[in-house]
Motif scaffolding. Structure first.
Motif, short mmCIF file in Angstrom:
data_model
loop_
_atom_site.label_atom_id
_atom_site.label_comp_id
_atom_site.label_asym_id
_atom_site.label_seq_id
_atom_site.Cartn_x
_atom_site.Cartn_y
_atom_site.Cartn_z
N PHE A 171 0.80 -1.22 0.00
CA PHE A 171 0.00 0.00 0.00
C PHE A 171 0.84 1.27 0.00
CE2 PHE A 171 -2.92 -2.99 2.40
CZ PHE A 171 -3.69 -3.28 1.29
N LYS A 172 2.17 1.15 0.01
CA LYS A 172 3.05 2.30 0.16
C LYS A 172 3.81 2.56 -1.14
CE LYS A 172 3.51 0.93 4.98
NZ LYS A 172 4.41 0.38 6.03
N LYS A 173 3.58 3.73 -1.73
CA LYS A 173 4.15 4.03 -3.04
C LYS A 173 5.67 3.99 -3.04
CE LYS A 173 3.65 7.12 -6.98
NZ LYS A 173 2.95 8.30 -7.53
N ASP A 174 6.31 4.41 -1.95
CA ASP A 174 7.76 4.44 -1.95
C ASP A 174 8.36 3.04 -1.96
OD1 ASP A 174 6.83 3.90 0.63
OD2 ASP A 174 8.53 4.89 1.61
N GLN A 175 7.57 2.03 -1.59
CA GLN A 175 8.06 0.65 -1.60
C GLN A 175 7.45 -0.18 -2.72
OE1 GLN A 175 8.23 -1.30 2.31
NE2 GLN A 175 7.81 0.69 3.24
N ALA A 176 6.18 0.06 -3.02
CA ALA A 176 5.47 -0.75 -4.02
C ALA A 176 5.56 -0.16 -5.42
CB ALA A 176 4.01 -0.91 -3.62
N PHE A 177 5.68 1.19 -5.50
CA PHE A 177 5.73 1.89 -6.78
C PHE A 177 4.35 1.98 -7.41
CE2 PHE A 177 6.28 0.84 -11.45
CZ PHE A 177 6.34 2.16 -11.88
N ILE A 178 3.67 0.86 -7.59
CA ILE A 178 2.29 0.83 -8.06
C ILE A 178 1.53 -0.23 -7.28
CG2 ILE A 178 2.44 1.77 -10.39
CD1 ILE A 178 3.07 -0.95 -11.44
N GLY A 179 0.18 -0.11 -7.28
CA GLY A 179 -0.64 -0.99 -6.46
C GLY A 179 -1.19 -2.19 -7.19
N ALA A 180 -2.50 -2.20 -7.40
CA ALA A 180 -3.15 -3.34 -8.03
C ALA A 180 -2.60 -3.61 -9.43
CB ALA A 180 -4.66 -3.11 -8.10
N MET A 181 -2.18 -2.55 -10.12
CA MET A 181 -1.63 -2.74 -11.46
C MET A 181 -0.32 -3.53 -11.43
SD MET A 181 -3.42 -1.62 -13.97
CE MET A 181 -2.32 -1.16 -15.28
N GLY A 182 0.49 -3.30 -10.40
CA GLY A 182 1.74 -4.03 -10.27
C GLY A 182 1.56 -5.40 -9.66
N ASP A 183 0.58 -5.51 -8.77
CA ASP A 183 0.32 -6.78 -8.10
C ASP A 183 -0.41 -7.75 -9.01
OD1 ASP A 183 -0.04 -8.69 -6.08
OD2 ASP A 183 -1.93 -7.77 -5.42
N LEU A 184 -1.41 -7.26 -9.74
CA LEU A 184 -2.29 -8.14 -10.51
C LEU A 184 -2.27 -7.84 -12.01
CD1 LEU A 184 -5.36 -7.97 -8.07
CD2 LEU A 184 -3.48 -9.63 -8.08
N GLY A 185 -2.29 -6.56 -12.38
CA GLY A 185 -2.38 -6.19 -13.78
C GLY A 185 -1.21 -6.69 -14.61
N VAL A 186 -0.01 -6.67 -14.05
CA VAL A 186 1.16 -7.10 -14.81
C VAL A 186 1.09 -8.58 -15.13
CG1 VAL A 186 2.67 -7.64 -12.84
CG2 VAL A 186 3.66 -6.80 -15.00
N HIS A 187 0.44 -9.37 -14.28
CA HIS A 187 0.21 -10.79 -14.56
C HIS A 187 -0.63 -10.95 -15.82
CE1 HIS A 187 2.08 -13.25 -11.60
NE2 HIS A 187 1.40 -12.79 -10.57
N LYS A 188 -1.70 -10.15 -15.90
CA LYS A 188 -2.61 -10.27 -17.04
C LYS A 188 -2.00 -9.71 -18.32
CE LYS A 188 -6.13 -12.38 -15.28
NZ LYS A 188 -6.63 -13.65 -15.81
N ALA A 189 -1.19 -8.68 -18.20
CA ALA A 189 -0.49 -8.17 -19.37
C ALA A 189 0.43 -9.25 -19.94
CB ALA A 189 0.33 -6.92 -19.00
N ASP A 190 1.12 -9.95 -19.04
CA ASP A 190 2.01 -11.02 -19.48
C ASP A 190 1.22 -12.17 -20.08
OD1 ASP A 190 4.92 -12.08 -19.30
OD2 ASP A 190 3.72 -13.72 -18.52
N LEU A 191 0.09 -12.51 -19.47
CA LEU A 191 -0.74 -13.61 -19.97
C LEU A 191 -1.26 -13.31 -21.37
CD1 LEU A 191 -2.33 -16.25 -19.67
CD2 LEU A 191 -4.16 -14.90 -18.61
N LEU A 192 -1.77 -12.10 -21.58
CA LEU A 192 -2.32 -11.74 -22.89
C LEU A 192 -1.25 -11.78 -23.97
CD1 LEU A 192 -4.62 -8.79 -21.78
CD2 LEU A 192 -5.40 -10.96 -22.75
N ARG A 193 -0.08 -11.26 -23.67
CA ARG A 193 1.03 -11.32 -24.62
C ARG A 193 1.34 -12.77 -24.99
NH1 ARG A 193 5.47 -10.41 -22.43
NH2 ARG A 193 6.50 -10.33 -24.47
N TYR A 194 1.32 -13.63 -23.99
CA TYR A 194 1.64 -15.05 -24.19
C TYR A 194 0.56 -15.76 -25.01
CZ TYR A 194 2.11 -19.99 -22.80
OH TYR A 194 2.21 -21.35 -22.79
N ILE A 195 -0.69 -15.58 -24.63
CA ILE A 195 -1.79 -16.28 -25.31
C ILE A 195 -1.97 -15.79 -26.74
CG2 ILE A 195 -4.31 -16.49 -25.39
CD1 ILE A 195 -4.38 -16.88 -22.46
#
Length: 346
Positions: A171-195
């Motif tokens: 939840f802390k920007k200085d440590q996480a940089f981004i929130g749900a997009m970095g936690d979950l969205g990047v997984h789906k971006a990678d999946l879509l590229r793969y599929i």
């Protein structure tokens, strides 16, 4: 055969619920060292896995002759710790997102190349049986030309399973940089590229913090993505799906539609324009709600790549391409303009 000596740097939830369990189950490795800045936590993990405990990862890298490390730390530490490990002669499996910028990611890639070591990013969605099967169907032309897609990854938030609860670094920007997009969205971006087997050219992002109070990162985002040849669709990443987790993907094609993890029984449903329906029962996708993700195949693939000198399915270059989608979405949300992924500089 001599077993690979493994160290885990960061002993929070992802290490305890996936990395440690999967390394323990792999006969080709031995967990020799673990590291965490929380002394009580690392000592408990070390005792459980008969490993040596460290609170300073640099001390671990200097003292232990390990073959590979898993980097399971807050996002802002992914790049510097991975680079140090690579320069110390270790293969590296890094959690996602791989870095907080393109520059950091490129530094990681260069460090792996310069030291002749494997760098893999822990995108587990590529190994889900329904996703593997969907890629096969698309590549074979089973649903014809792909026109569109929608994908979502959402749950109530990391406070329910993170080791630090509501005080989590997520939840802390200085440590996480981004929130749900970095936690979950990047997984789906990678999946879509793969599929899809294609790269994204443009992204429009609506990235908000509208669900949780007292956090400094996004918790709810929806993106519109377009590939270079015109496939368009939506991707949602959210910590606001409070009632139940959604980890579904739907691919719309000329001859049919593929529904992935969109049904409680069948992990993949193929619906064709001629009226035929094929239901695939390939096994349910694992989630934190199930008590861990101890069979993601990520660790097994990483170990196999080291032992047999193979290129990881998600190497540094692949990790960077998926990260760029998220960087573009964040940039779009800030500027209220469509981001060209070739122009992402953040």
């Amino acid at each position: 055969m001599t077993k690979l000596k493994i160290a885990i740097i960061g002993c929070g939830s992802i290490a305890q619920h996936r990395h440690l369990l999967e390394y323990k189950a792999n006969e080709g490795v031995e967990i020799t060292a673990v590291c965490d800045i929380v002394k009580e936590r690392v000592e408990a993990v070390a005792q459980l896995y008969a490993a040596k405990a460290y609170t300073d990862y640099k001390e671990l890298l200097e003292a232990e002759n390990v073959d590979a490390v898993s980097v399971c730390l807050p996002n802002y530490l992914h790049a510097p710790v991975s680079i140090d490990a690579l320069q110390a002669g270790c293969h590296v499996l890094c959690e996602k997102p791989m870095a907080t910028s393109r520059e950091e990611a490129e530094q990681m890639i260069r460090a792996a190349e310069a030291n002749g070591k494997k760098l893999m990013i822990a995108h587990n969605q590529r190994f889900v049986p329904a996703h593997v099967k969907a890629k096969e169907l698309i590549e074979s032309g089973d649903i014809g030309k792909v026109y569109s897609f929608r994908t979502a990854f959402g749950h109530g938030g990391p406070e329910g399973w993170s080791a630090d609860g509501e005080d989590s670094w997520f939840f802390k920007k200085d440590q996480a940089f981004i929130g749900a997009m970095g936690d979950l969205g990047v997984h789906k971006a990678d999946l879509l590229r793969y599929i899809l087997g294609q790269e994204f050219a443009d992204v429009a992002g609506f990235v908000e913090n509208n669900a949780k109070e007292n956090i400094t990162v996004d918790d709810n985002a929806v993106c519109i993505l377009r590939t270079a040849n015109g496939i368009v669709g939506t991707m949602a990443a959210s910590w606001a799906y409070n009632s139940s987790e959604d980890n579904s993907t739907v691919i719309y094609g000329e001859k049919g539609t593929l529904r992935l993890e969109d049904d409680p029984v069948y992990s993949l449903i193929a619906q064709y324009t001629n009226g035929d329906v094929v239901n695939y029962e390939l096994g349910k996708i694992q989630s934190n709600d199930d008590g861990g993700q101890s069979d993601s195949h990520v660790i097994d693939h990483f170990v196999d790549c080291i032992l047999n000198d193979k290129q990881p399915l998600i190497d540094g270059e692949e990790g960077l391409k998926s990260l760029e989608v998220i960087l573009g979405a964040i940039q779009s949300g800030e500027t209220r303009k469509i981001s060209s992924l070739e122009g992402v500089t953040k």
